[in-house]
Design a protein around this motif. Structure first.
Motif, short mmCIF file in Angstrom:
data_model
loop_
_atom_site.label_atom_id
_atom_site.label_comp_id
_atom_site.label_asym_id
_atom_site.label_seq_id
_atom_site.Cartn_x
_atom_site.Cartn_y
_atom_site.Cartn_z
N VAL A 52 0.87 -1.18 0.00
CA VAL A 52 0.00 0.00 0.00
C VAL A 52 0.90 1.23 0.00
CG1 VAL A 52 -1.72 1.30 1.30
CG2 VAL A 52 -1.82 -1.20 1.25
N VAL A 53 0.64 2.16 -0.89
CA VAL A 53 1.45 3.37 -1.02
C VAL A 53 0.66 4.57 -0.51
CG1 VAL A 53 2.60 4.93 -2.66
CG2 VAL A 53 2.70 2.44 -3.01
N THR A 54 1.33 5.40 0.29
CA THR A 54 0.75 6.65 0.78
C THR A 54 1.72 7.78 0.46
OG1 THR A 54 -0.27 5.45 2.61
CG2 THR A 54 -0.16 7.85 2.80
N VAL A 55 1.20 8.86 -0.09
CA VAL A 55 2.02 10.03 -0.43
C VAL A 55 1.39 11.25 0.20
CG1 VAL A 55 2.89 11.47 -2.31
CG2 VAL A 55 2.66 8.99 -2.65
N SER A 56 2.23 12.07 0.84
CA SER A 56 1.73 13.33 1.39
C SER A 56 2.71 14.45 1.06
CB SER A 56 1.52 13.22 2.91
OG SER A 56 2.70 12.83 3.55
N VAL A 57 2.14 15.60 0.78
CA VAL A 57 2.92 16.79 0.45
C VAL A 57 2.51 17.88 1.42
CG1 VAL A 57 3.44 18.53 -1.29
CG2 VAL A 57 3.03 16.18 -1.99
N VAL A 58 3.49 18.42 2.11
CA VAL A 58 3.29 19.59 2.96
C VAL A 58 4.29 20.63 2.49
CG1 VAL A 58 2.41 18.26 4.91
CG2 VAL A 58 4.84 18.71 4.75
N PRO A 59 4.12 21.87 2.89
CA PRO A 59 5.07 22.88 2.41
C PRO A 59 6.52 22.43 2.59
CG PRO A 59 3.30 23.94 3.58
CD PRO A 59 3.11 22.46 3.76
N ALA A 60 7.24 22.37 1.48
CA ALA A 60 8.66 22.06 1.42
C ALA A 60 9.02 20.63 1.82
CB ALA A 60 9.47 23.06 2.26
N LYS A 61 8.05 19.70 1.84
CA LYS A 61 8.39 18.32 2.18
C LYS A 61 7.43 17.35 1.51
CE LYS A 61 10.33 17.50 5.83
NZ LYS A 61 10.97 17.30 7.08
N LEU A 62 8.01 16.29 0.96
CA LEU A 62 7.26 15.20 0.37
C LEU A 62 7.57 13.94 1.16
CD1 LEU A 62 5.70 13.81 -2.04
CD2 LEU A 62 7.95 13.53 -3.10
N ARG A 63 6.54 13.20 1.55
CA ARG A 63 6.74 11.94 2.27
C ARG A 63 6.02 10.83 1.51
NH1 ARG A 63 8.02 10.28 7.75
NH2 ARG A 63 7.12 8.23 8.14
N VAL A 64 6.74 9.75 1.27
CA VAL A 64 6.19 8.58 0.59
C VAL A 64 6.38 7.38 1.50
CG1 VAL A 64 6.40 7.07 -1.42
CG2 VAL A 64 6.70 9.54 -1.69
N GLU A 65 5.32 6.62 1.70
CA GLU A 65 5.37 5.42 2.52
C GLU A 65 4.90 4.22 1.71
OE1 GLU A 65 2.86 6.11 5.90
OE2 GLU A 65 4.22 7.59 6.76
N VAL A 66 5.62 3.10 1.84
CA VAL A 66 5.22 1.85 1.22
C VAL A 66 5.07 0.84 2.34
CG1 VAL A 66 5.80 0.03 -0.42
CG2 VAL A 66 6.39 2.42 -0.93
N ARG A 67 3.83 0.41 2.55
CA ARG A 67 3.54 -0.55 3.61
C ARG A 67 3.33 -1.92 3.00
NH1 ARG A 67 -1.51 -1.97 6.19
NH2 ARG A 67 -2.46 -0.32 4.99
N ASP A 68 3.96 -2.93 3.61
CA ASP A 68 3.71 -4.29 3.18
C ASP A 68 3.14 -5.07 4.36
OD1 ASP A 68 5.84 -5.58 4.71
OD2 ASP A 68 7.23 -4.79 3.23
N PHE A 69 2.92 -6.35 4.16
CA PHE A 69 2.20 -7.14 5.15
C PHE A 69 3.04 -8.27 5.73
CE2 PHE A 69 -0.64 -5.15 2.16
CZ PHE A 69 -1.41 -4.40 3.02
N VAL A 70 4.36 -8.06 5.76
CA VAL A 70 5.30 -9.01 6.34
C VAL A 70 6.11 -8.26 7.39
CG1 VAL A 70 7.29 -10.50 5.87
CG2 VAL A 70 5.41 -10.39 4.23
N PRO A 71 6.11 -8.73 8.65
CA PRO A 71 6.78 -7.98 9.71
C PRO A 71 8.31 -8.00 9.66
CG PRO A 71 5.84 -10.00 10.59
CD PRO A 71 5.38 -9.89 9.16
N ALA A 72 8.91 -8.93 8.93
CA ALA A 72 10.37 -9.02 8.87
C ALA A 72 10.95 -7.74 8.29
CB ALA A 72 10.80 -10.22 8.04
N MET A 73 11.92 -7.18 8.99
CA MET A 73 12.56 -5.94 8.54
C MET A 73 13.56 -6.24 7.42
SD MET A 73 11.30 -3.48 10.17
CE MET A 73 10.18 -3.28 11.52
#
Length: 120
Positions: A52-73
């Motif tokens: 699952v991909v989440t993208v957020s933009v706030v002034p002067a910053k972009l954050r992208v998250e990729v969540r998966d479903f396996v707990p192993a780092m």
């Protein structure tokens, strides 16, 4: 997206490009596309359970998250010359992102990066 859907990586890149078109400058947007494709590919190939991909933009910053479903780092990996293009995704993220990390999530983990920059 699931492991059998690696073609979805280009679709996710296109969606990010379209999302950022009028919100972010071209150069950091291109870096974001590259890093997103690396993280999504890793999630699909190494977990086999989708992402699952989440993208957020706030002034002067972009954050992208990729969540998966396996707990192993993810394991720290240093590729050698014989590895071809394998094993360089997190190295690219570490090198090009202004910040990045991995965190446990209720049903797996989330790998994220942030890019600093000016909005367009």
């Amino acid at each position: 997206m699931d492991r059998t859907d690696l073609a979805a990586v280009s679709e996710v890149r296109c969606a990010l490009r379209e999302f950022l078109r009028y919100r972010w400058r071209v150069e950091p947007a291109e870096v974001a596309e590259l890093l997103l494709s690396e993280l999504v590919t890793n999630a699909l190939v190494h977990t086999g359970r989708g992402a699952v991909v989440t993208v957020s933009v706030v002034p002067a910053k972009l954050r992208v998250e990729v969540r998966d479903f396996v707990p192993a780092m993810p394991l720290s990996y240093v590729p050698n010359a014989d590895d071809g293009t394998h094993g360089r995704g997190l190295i690219l993220v570490q090198s090009l992102a202004d910040a990045w990390g991995v965190g446990a999530h209720a049903l797996g983990k989330v790998v994220w990066f942030e890019l600093d920059g000016e909005r367009s």
